[in-house]
Structure formats: C-alpha cells, structure tokens
Design a protein around this motif. Structure first.
Motif, short mmCIF file in Angstrom:
data_model
loop_
_atom_site.label_atom_id
_atom_site.label_comp_id
_atom_site.label_asym_id
_atom_site.label_seq_id
_atom_site.Cartn_x
_atom_site.Cartn_y
_atom_site.Cartn_z
N CYS A 1 2.36 2.92 -3.23
CA CYS A 1 1.51 3.77 -4.07
C CYS A 1 0.91 4.94 -3.30
O CYS A 1 0.74 6.02 -3.86
CB CYS A 1 0.38 2.93 -4.67
N HIS A 2 0.57 4.74 -2.03
CA HIS A 2 -0.15 5.78 -1.29
C HIS A 2 0.73 6.60 -0.36
O HIS A 2 0.30 7.61 0.19
CB HIS A 2 -1.30 5.17 -0.50
N HIS B 1 -5.51 -3.06 -6.03
CA HIS B 1 -6.66 -3.80 -5.49
C HIS B 1 -7.75 -3.65 -6.53
O HIS B 1 -7.51 -3.12 -7.60
CB HIS B 1 -7.09 -3.19 -4.15
N CYS C 1 0.84 -1.21 0.00
CA CYS C 1 0.00 0.00 0.00
C CYS C 1 0.87 1.26 0.00
O CYS C 1 0.62 2.21 -0.75
CB CYS C 1 -0.87 0.10 1.25
#
Ligand code: HEC
Ligand code: HEC
Ligand code: HEC
Ligand code: HEC
Ligand code: HEC
Length: 452
Positions: free
Chosen positions: A220-221, A301, A217
């Motif tokens: 990307c975030h 996702h 995660c």
C-alpha cells in the motif's frame, strides 16, 4: 513474516565473539577499541548523503525527498516537542526521539539535548535517509526501538534478486525488504522506560487479516511499477515508489508539498466506507435515529494509527430543514478557534459554546500515572484507543426528535480527518503553523427525511 526468535545465549556469545573479531563491519558497541572518534569517522565514510544516490537513482530520490521520512528531522512539531521533552525530563529523554527520526544523527553524536537543528550535517538533517533503510542489519531490528546496527561494508540491500553491478556500491538481495517487519523498528513505538508500546501500527497489521492475505506495508505504501531501478539498469516489473504517503504533509516549505497534500487527500478518500441510514419518513414530534457506519475496509491497520494522540477523525452531522435551511441538530462542528467542541475547546470551557455531547471522535488519549490526559504522549502510562481496527466497523447512532410540523429534513454527513488539532499547536507555542492545518473530507452522504 516473522523475524527469527532471539538466538539461544550460547550462540549469541559465539556470534558476538565472531563479530568483535571481524574488524569494522558493524556498528556493534563491541567494535574495536580506539573508541568513538574512529567509529564516527567510519560512519561518515560509509553513510552517504541521499543526493549522492540521486545521480543513479533519480526517481527513488525525487520521491523520497518529498516523503515524511525526509521531513522527519525538519518537522517543526517534532523539533519543538523534542525540546519540550528534554526540558520536562531534565534531559533524561536524551536520544529517545531522535534515534527514530534520524538514526544517523544519533550515531554521529550530533544531537545532544538542546541541539541546534540548523547546525546539523546534511546527513543528520536527511532524517530517515536511503542508507538508514538500505544499510540496516536486518537481523538486529528490534520492534519499537528504531535502527541502531548497520552494515559498514557498504553493501546496499533490497529486493532485486539479480542486481546489475555499478561503480559505487555492491548490491545484494535480501527478501526481508518485501515484508512489513522491516518497518517495525519505528512503526511500533516502545515507551522510554521500555515497559509498553505507545504506537502500534505494525502490531495492528500483525493482528489483522492482511497477514494471511499476504498484503504487506509495502503493497500500500510503496506500490510497484514497471521501470528502471537505476540509470542504465534493465526495465523491471517490480520497482517501488518511495513517496510513503500517509496522513501527514509538510507544514513548512518542502519539496513536493502541494503534491503530498493532494496524495494524502486521495489516500484518505480511499481508506474507509461510510454508510448512513435514516427513516424515509417520520411522524411530527416522533423520535427517530440517524445511524452512521464507518467500515475500515481499506486501511492495513487501525484508523487512525501511529501518532493517534494528535490525529482526529470525526463525524460531522447536520440535520436541517431542506427549504429554510434552519438547523435542527448538529455535531462535529468547530468552535471559533477551529477546535472540536469538547473539553479541549477554550470556548466550551469558557461557556461561549455548548459542549458537543454527541461528538464521534476517533483518536488516542494518552494518560499519565493518575489517569489524567496528558499532551505529551511519551509520558503516558496508558493509552485510551478510540480507533477502528482493520475490517471492523464503528456504528454511531444519533437519537433525534422530529419537529412538530410537517417538513422535509436533510441529514448531511461528512467523515473528516486532520493530522493535528489547533489546541495542540497553541499549547506548544506553534501558533504560526495554524494556517497550515487542513481538514480532509474522507466521505460524505446525504439523506432526506420527510416529516408528516
Ligand atoms: C523507510 C525505508 C526506506 C527508505 C528511507 C528508502 N528505501 Fe529504498 N526501498 C525500501 C524497501 C522496503 C524496498 C523494497 C520494497 C519491496 O520490495 O517491496 C526498497 C527498494 C529500493 C530499491 C530497489 C528497487 C525498487 O524500487 O524496489 C532501490 C534502488 C532503492 N530502494 C533505493 C533507495 C534510495 C536511493 C533511497 C533514498 C533516496 C531509498 N531507497 C530510501 C525502503 C526504503
Ligand atoms: C554509480 C551509480 C549508483 C549510485 C551512485 C548508487 N547506486 Fe544503487 N544501484 C545502482 C545500480 C546500477 C543498481 C542495480 C539496478 C538494477 O539491477 O536494476 C543499484 C541497486 C541498488 C539497490 C538494490 C539492491 C538489491 O539487490 O535489491 C539499492 C537498495 C541501492 N542501489 C541503493 C543505493 C543507495 C542508498 C545509494 C546512495 C547511498 C545508491 N544506491 C547509489 C547504481 C548506483
Ligand atoms: C528508522 C525509522 C523508520 C523506519 C525504519 C520506517 N519509518 Fe516510516 N516513518 C518514520 C517516522 C519518524 C515518520 C514520521 C516523520 C515525521 O512526520 O516527522 C514516518 C512516516 C511514515 C509514513 C507517513 C505517515 C504519515 O502520517 O503521513 C509512512 C506511510 C511510513 N512512514 C511508512 C513506512 C514503511 C512502509 C516503512 C517500512 C518499509 C517505514 N515507514 C519504515 C520512521 C521510520
Ligand atoms: C491495505 C493497505 C494498507 C496496508 C497494508 C498498510 N497501510 Fe498504512 N495506511 C493505509 C491507509 C489507507 C492509510 C490512511 C488512513 C489511516 O490514517 O490509517 C494509512 C496510514 C498509515 C500511516 C499514518 C497513520 C495515521 O493515522 O497517522 C502510517 C504511519 C502507516 N500507514 C504505516 C503503515 C505500516 C508501517 C504498515 C505495515 C505494518 C502499513 N501502513 C500497512 C493503508 C495501508
Ligand atoms: C520508535 C520510533 C519513534 C520514536 C522513539 C519517536 N517517534 Fe515520532 N514518529 C515515529 C513514527 C513512525 C511516526 C509516524 C507515525 C504516524 O504518522 O502515524 C512519527 C511521527 C512523529 C511526529 C509527526 C506526526 C504527529 O502527528 O505527531 C511528531 C511530531 C513526532 N513523531 C514526535 C516525536 C517525539 C517528540 C518523540 C520523542 C518524545 C518521538 N516522536 C519519538 C517514530 C518514532
């Protein structure tokens, strides 16, 4: 990475015995008697307002302040739905919603059913604040059940292996901060009766090829950059952005609102690949088809993910005469209220516009006991998922009939996204927020078809 499996019962018992003897270092319910008042005072002395962190971590603070994590307890849609949820459940929902949107508000007992959001402490209002993530007891994280156990020794943990000392807190390296599981307490959502997962972003990622690729995660975030992690600290290669950009943006005045909207637009333009195919030429009166393919090649996702009950990703296709502009076929257009023309459109229901039977809409539909669609996701007994998994494609075929005379046709396709549809705001009495709704165009394509 996976967390350790649940410890065998014996070890757990021993551990609990140990924990209850090591005075006030945890938020376990087994904390010494003397009860809640002491615990709340203790929580207040340890959990710190983000503004205090800003003095030494200005970049982290400025970024976080614009994030949906900072917005989680200000979010007017959240506050309205929470209130509706308490009313519909006779207050049985209790802490269900707030325990994720502001774990400290729950622990500080500031949010009984019917709480007044304007009367909250700064810390409760800060939602998913710095200390929620940096004081959590990592081994106690339970998928879909938020964070409820915190280290009360004040040691802040993350992934700097050799943190410089400072006058405010101790620091410690914890490798878990570099991995997706740290997000799983909230980015999977277990239903109030704990029987099923209603939101599954972490699970979708777990089931995707990204796990083997080592893409978490955070990659990307929370992209890494070169800079200092604290004022006066050394320059490091691996400091992480705290904007947490997704698809949502503030609907009320909020720090960095314009920048967040721009960043959401950019993320959505880099989420999928759209390809459109249609024959270059067809004979007058013949049938042919326009094919639209959406490949989820850049989202870690499903798309959409998480709050799929509100999200709408859809295909707009307009086939028109290139010369006269006359429209031969369309799908994915809005009605006069801004709704898509399906069963949620008042104009469709009232027969003012025709239903869009070709509509390609990606979302999630919560269904109650009797299989009926419900507006209130927490009451769902099942969820119909119309989403696209990571690295999978959706293909939509529109069968069409060419006009009877020669013509040049233009097929214009747009892939569109919005975080909320207008009918939801009308249903929950939030019409005032309608002007804040935006549609983002994720991709577009144009094809010409010559009719001979
Ligand atoms: C939703 C959870 C979350 C919140 C909220 C959060 N952080 Fe972080 N923070 C992380 C994670 C995860 C990392 C490590 C990222 C990695 O290693 O990939 C991190 C890393 C850090 C680091 C180490 C340097 C770096 O950038 O890697 C500092 C310092 C930090 N955060 C401070 C803060 C402050 C100050 C706030 C509030 C203004 C805050 N964080 C809010 C999750 C969070
Ligand atoms: C007096 C200054 C100061 C204050 C106030 C402060 N920090 Fe820090 N913090 C630092 C320094 C210095 C480091 C080490 C940076 C480095 O080595 O690059 C650090 C490191 C961290 C780390 C990384 C730990 C690791 O080993 O990965 C986290 C997380 C963190 N701080 C969170 C917070 C949070 C949350 C707050 C507010 C509650 C806060 N800090 C307040 C100075 C401060
Ligand atoms: C304590 C619960 C909690 C934890 C832990 C948490 N989140 Fe969140 N996150 C939320 C909530 C709640 C929201 C939405 C708030 C709102 O919009 O009202 C959110 C929103 C987001 C969004 C924006 C979604 C959108 O639609 O715009 C992203 C991206 C995100 N989180 C990523 C992460 C990542 C990555 C981690 C782990 C490093 C993490 N979160 C950890 C609760 C959490
Ligand atoms: C390969 C990059 C990538 C990875 C890895 C990734 N995301 Fe995302 N995420 C995206 C993109 C692109 C979007 C915007 C498209 C969408 O809505 O799915 C997004 C959107 C989101 C949203 C908003 C979803 C919605 O539709 O409301 C949340 C929440 C989120 N991510 C959390 C996470 C969490 C938690 C993880 C780890 C389990 C994660 N992301 C892993 C790229 C990534
Ligand atoms: C397990 C943690 C968790 C619980 C419990 C939870 N949420 Fe959330 N909520 C999240 C996360 C994570 C997001 C961001 C997901 C995304 O953007 O896709 C979110 C986003 C939202 C949003 C903003 C985005 C949207 O489109 O809806 C609203 C509103 C919301 N939640 C309402 C609620 C309500 C009402 C409840 C209780 C009935 C609730 N939440 C319970 C974790 C939780």
């Amino acid at each position: 990475m996976k967390f350790l499996p649940v410890l065998p019962a014996l070890t757990t018992l021993l551990l609990l015995a140990l924990l209850s003897s090591c005075d006030k270092t945890s938020t376990d319910p087994k904390d010494p008697p003397g009860g809640q008042v002491d615990s709340i005072a203790l929580y207040r002395s340890v959990f710190t307002d983000p503004a205090r962190c800003a003095s030494c971590h200005p970049s982290h603070y400025e970024e976080w302040q614009t994030s949906m994590h900072a917005y989680a307890m200000t979010d007017p849609v959240f506050l309205t739905l929470t209130e509706i949820g308490q009313q519909r459940s006779n207050n049985q929902l209790d802490q269900f919603c707030v325990k994720c949107h502001s774990p400290f508000a729950t622990l500080l007992k500031e949010v009984p059913p019917g709480f007044d959001p304007t009367g909250l402490s700064t810390l409760a209002k800060a939602g998913i604040s710095c200390d929620v993530c940096h004081l959590v007891k990592v081994p106690e994280i339970r998928r879909g059940e938020s964070f409820s156990k915190f280290n009360l020794d004040g040691v802040r943990r993350a992934s700097i292996a050799d943190p410089e000392p400072n006058s405010f807190h101790e620091s410690e390296f914890d490798h878990a901060y570099g991995f997706s599981d740290i997000c799983s307490g909230c980015h999977d959502l277990l239903s109030p009766d704990r029987s099923r997962f209603l939101e599954t972003t972490n699970t979708e990622w777990d089931d995707s090829p990204y796990v083997a690729m080592g893409v978490e995660c955070q990659d990307c975030h929370m992209p890494a950059y070169r800079g200092t992690a604290a004022i006066g600290g050394p320059v490091r290669d691996n400091v992480h952005r705290h904007y947490f950009v997704g698809v949502d943006y503030p609907l009320v005045d909020f720090p960095g609102k314009a920048e967040t909207i721009a960043a959401v637009g950019q993320l959505l333009e880099n989420s999928v690949t759209l390809t459109v195919s249609a024959p270059g030429s067809v004979a007058a009166g013949d049938t042919f088809s326009v094919q639209v393919r959406i490949k989820n090649d850049r989202t870690g996702h499903d798309i959409p993910s998480g709050s799929i009950f509100e999200r709408q990703m859809w295909v707009e296709l307009i086939v028109r005469n290139a010369l006269s502009g006359e429209v031969y076929f369309s799908s994915g257009l809005l009605d006069g209220n801004g709704d898509l023309r399906n069963h949620h459109s008042e104009e469709v229901v009232n027969g003012i516009v025709a239903e869009d039977s070709a509509l390609a809409l990606f979302n999630g539909i919560p269904r109650d006991d009797s299989g009926q669609e419900t507006l209130f996701f927490w009451e769902a007994k099942s969820v119909q998922r119309n989403t696209i998994e990571a690295f999978k494609s959706a293909i939509i075929r529109y069968p069409l009939t060419a006009p009877g005379q020669p013509a040049d046709l233009e097929a214009a396709v747009r892939l569109r996204f919005r975080s909320f549809p207008p009918y939801v705001f009308r249903a929950i009495g939030q019409e005032a927020l309608l002007p804040e709704l935006r549609i983002f165009d994720m991709a577009s394509a144009l094809q010409t078809i010559t009719v001979n």
